[in-house]
Write a protein that holds these residues in place. Structure first.
Motif, PDB file in Angstrom:
ATOM      1  N   SER A 145       0.806  -1.211   0.000  1.00  0.00           N
ATOM      2  CA  SER A 145       0.000   0.000   0.000  1.00  0.00           C
ATOM      3  C   SER A 145       0.842   1.265   0.000  1.00  0.00           C
ATOM      4  O   SER A 145       0.292   2.355   0.028  1.00  0.00           O
ATOM      5  N   PHE A 146       2.176   1.154  -0.012  1.00  0.00           N
ATOM      6  CA  PHE A 146       3.050   2.315  -0.041  1.00  0.00           C
ATOM      7  C   PHE A 146       3.958   2.268  -1.256  1.00  0.00           C
ATOM      8  O   PHE A 146       4.276   1.187  -1.761  1.00  0.00           O
ATOM      9  N   SER A 192      -0.023   2.237  -5.321  1.00  0.00           N
ATOM     10  CA  SER A 192      -0.359   2.464  -3.907  1.00  0.00           C
ATOM     11  C   SER A 192      -1.445   3.537  -3.799  1.00  0.00           C
ATOM     12  O   SER A 192      -1.169   4.701  -3.552  1.00  0.00           O
ATOM     13  N   THR A 193      -2.676   3.133  -3.971  1.00  0.00           N
ATOM     14  CA  THR A 193      -3.792   4.088  -4.003  1.00  0.00           C
ATOM     15  C   THR A 193      -4.079   4.689  -2.641  1.00  0.00           C
ATOM     16  O   THR A 193      -4.698   5.743  -2.546  1.00  0.00           O
ATOM     17  N   GLY A 194      -3.645   4.055  -1.554  1.00  0.00           N
ATOM     18  CA  GLY A 194      -3.931   4.572  -0.221  1.00  0.00           C
ATOM     19  C   GLY A 194      -2.915   5.570   0.275  1.00  0.00           C
ATOM     20  O   GLY A 194      -3.077   6.150   1.358  1.00  0.00           O
ATOM     21  N   TYR A 195      -1.859   5.815  -0.497  1.00  0.00           N
ATOM     22  CA  TYR A 195      -0.784   6.713  -0.059  1.00  0.00           C
ATOM     23  C   TYR A 195      -1.107   8.150  -0.443  1.00  0.00           C
ATOM     24  O   TYR A 195      -1.495   8.432  -1.575  1.00  0.00           O
TER      25      TYR A 195
END
Length: 220
Positions: free
Chosen positions: A1-2, A32-35
């Motif tokens: 996720s990073f 990494s869409t959550g970063y």
């Protein structure tokens, strides 16, 4: 996720070889869409640099802008109101932010986290708000970026007009927190909060002084 990072700043080393770090220079997104590239992260990593857990996330002090031609640029915000401190043993991370939604009052929010990223306490301090005039903003711009009018004005127009409520933040070895507030032309107030989140008290300093460090209740 990073993403993949090019470097990291190490703040603490644990007995098992893990480290508490803030990564920098994101190079490969790897989906990494959550970063959030506009945020800073405090991460616990193993001795190989592999992320074990996220301890904290908070806004970076950079402002993004664009020239009339569409060229993008970034610069550090000299009026940044997001501060942090990390204890050398990695057992306490303190984040300080300022809620400016009320016109007349700044709310200084102090959040303390343990080595797992769990919130130990959240405490708030209300303080009178202050807005800079355009003349004051221009003076800040001249100090920061000199007399190149075009270069300076591109940046000053993006600066917040709210004066920073916090002048300095210090984290004691005993995990207490000492916050020097903006103050007046004569004095600056300092607020102490203990390791459990209870207020220790408040005292005044001369206007040109701030608390820079603390050790077992003694401040410098």
């Amino acid at each position: 996720s990073f993403p993949v990072f090019g470097s990291m700043r190490v703040f603490a080393l644990y007995p098992d070889g893990q480290m508490l770090v803030i990564p920098r220079e994101a190079t490969v997104s790897s989906g990494s869409t959550g970063y959030d590239p506009k945020a800073l992260y405090v991460l616990r990593v193993n001795e190989d640099g592999v992320i074990q857990r996220v301890i904290a996330k908070f806004p970076s002090n950079f402002i993004d802008g664009a020239t009339p031609k569409g060229d993008k640029f970034r610069f550090p915000n000299p009026l940044n109101q997001s501060l942090f401190r990390i204890s050398p043993d990695g057992m306490r991370t303190v984040l300080v932010s300022v809620d400016t939604t009320a016109k007349q009052t700044d709310t200084v929010v102090v959040r303390a986290l343990n080595e797992r990223g769990d919130t130990v306490f959240t405490q708030k301090v209300a303080y009178p708000a202050l807005r800079y005039t355009e003349t004051q903003i221009d003076s800040i711009g001249r100090v920061q970026w000199g007399n190149d009018t075009e270069y300076r004005e591109r940046r000053t127009k993006l600066l917040p007009r709210r004066a920073p409520a916090v002048a300095s933040l210090a984290l004691d070895v005993d995990k207490s927190v000492w916050i020097t507030l903006r103050g007046t032309a004569a004095t600056k107030p300092v607020v102490g909060i203990d390791a459990a989140g209870k207020f220790i008290g408040k005292f005044e300093l001369p206007a040109r002084r701030v608390v820079k460090a603390a050790n077992m209740g003694r401040v410098w």
